[in-house]
Write a protein that holds these residues in place. Structure first.
Motif, PDB file in Angstrom:
ATOM      1  N   CYS A 100       0.927  -1.088   0.018  1.00 53.48           N
ATOM      2  CA  CYS A 100       0.056   0.109  -0.008  1.00 53.48           C
ATOM      3  C   CYS A 100       0.836   1.203   0.093  1.00 53.48           C
ATOM      4  O   CYS A 100       2.003   1.254   0.666  1.00 53.48           O
ATOM      5  CB  CYS A 100      -0.938   0.106   1.148  1.00 53.48           C
ATOM      6  N   ARG A 101       0.367   2.472  -0.710  1.00 55.88           N
ATOM      7  CA  ARG A 101       1.208   3.562  -0.553  1.00 55.88           C
ATOM      8  C   ARG A 101       0.345   4.699  -0.741  1.00 55.88           C
ATOM      9  O   ARG A 101      -0.798   4.634  -0.985  1.00 55.88           O
ATOM     10  CB  ARG A 101       2.394   3.482  -1.770  1.00 55.88           C
ATOM     11  N   GLY A 102       0.873   5.739  -0.431  1.00 50.34           N
ATOM     12  CA  GLY A 102       0.282   7.186  -0.633  1.00 50.34           C
ATOM     13  C   GLY A 102       1.143   8.452  -0.611  1.00 50.34           C
ATOM     14  O   GLY A 102       2.428   7.962  -0.269  1.00 50.34           O
ATOM     15  N   ARG A 103       0.676   9.432  -0.861  1.00 53.39           N
ATOM     16  CA  ARG A 103       1.351  10.931  -0.836  1.00 53.39           C
ATOM     17  C   ARG A 103       0.282  11.752   0.017  1.00 53.39           C
ATOM     18  O   ARG A 103      -0.722  11.595   0.301  1.00 53.39           O
ATOM     19  CB  ARG A 103       1.335  11.332  -2.161  1.00 53.39           C
ATOM     20  N   TYR A 104       1.250  12.687   0.750  1.00 56.64           N
ATOM     21  CA  TYR A 104       0.537  13.448   1.576  1.00 56.64           C
ATOM     22  C   TYR A 104       1.122  15.020   1.576  1.00 56.64           C
ATOM     23  O   TYR A 104       2.452  14.937   1.459  1.00 56.64           O
ATOM     24  CB  TYR A 104       0.577  12.993   3.066  1.00 56.64           C
ATOM     25  N   VAL A 137      -5.015   6.362  -0.179  1.00 60.34           N
ATOM     26  CA  VAL A 137      -4.033   5.202  -0.012  1.00 60.34           C
ATOM     27  C   VAL A 137      -4.685   4.326  -1.144  1.00 60.34           C
ATOM     28  O   VAL A 137      -5.750   3.992  -1.457  1.00 60.34           O
ATOM     29  CB  VAL A 137      -4.077   4.731   1.244  1.00 60.34           C
ATOM     30  N   ASN A 138      -3.636   3.503  -1.814  1.00 56.19           N
ATOM     31  CA  ASN A 138      -3.912   2.683  -2.956  1.00 56.19           C
ATOM     32  C   ASN A 138      -3.027   1.225  -2.518  1.00 56.19           C
ATOM     33  O   ASN A 138      -1.910   1.447  -2.394  1.00 56.19           O
ATOM     34  CB  ASN A 138      -3.369   3.246  -4.260  1.00 56.19           C
ATOM     35  N   CYS A 139      -3.808   0.417  -2.472  1.00 51.52           N
ATOM     36  CA  CYS A 139      -3.031  -0.906  -2.154  1.00 51.52           C
ATOM     37  C   CYS A 139      -2.842  -2.029  -3.405  1.00 51.52           C
ATOM     38  O   CYS A 139      -3.867  -1.897  -4.490  1.00 51.52           O
ATOM     39  CB  CYS A 139      -3.790  -1.628  -1.069  1.00 51.52           C
TER      40      CYS A 139
END
Length: 117
Positions: A57-61, A74-76
């Motif tokens: 899972c990953r994401g940007r903030y 969040v995308n897995c």
């Protein structure tokens, strides 16, 4: 005067290139633990990636200050997507939750606390 402006510009450019990486832990359904890292770039926000060995899972903030809340997508790799909400205790530590599209709620911990999970 022009030298001061050039020096300040170069200093800020140098700071923007500084990335800080810290540990992340996410506790998902059935107490499944995902481990990884988050990298924060000065004035740019950051990104994280965690894995439990089969799913990533990953994401940007966006950047936030201590005590502020940030939300992030969040995308897995297993097709699940969600929205995370985290509170920064300081620039490199904090936590919150991720609510996935299937309404499951995952705990999100970053910084030194992630090493204790």
């Amino acid at each position: 005067m022009i030298y001061k402006i050039v020096a300040l510009t170069l200093s800020l450019a140098g700071l923007s290139a500084c990335d800080v990486t810290y540990p992340v832990a996410v506790v998902g359904p059935s107490d499944t633990v995902f481990r990884g890292t988050a990298t924060s770039a000065f004035l740019e926000g950051g990104w994280f990636q965690v894995s439990n060995g089969t799913t990533t899972c990953r994401g940007r903030y966006l950047p936030s200050s201590a005590g502020e809340t940030t939300t992030f997508p969040v995308n897995c790799s297993n097709g699940l997507n969600g929205i995370g909400t985290a509170i920064f205790e300081d620039g490199r530590a904090g936590g919150g939750f991720i609510t996935m599209q299937n309404n499951s709620r995952w705990q999100f911990i970053f910084g030194p606390g992630a090493l204790r999970v």
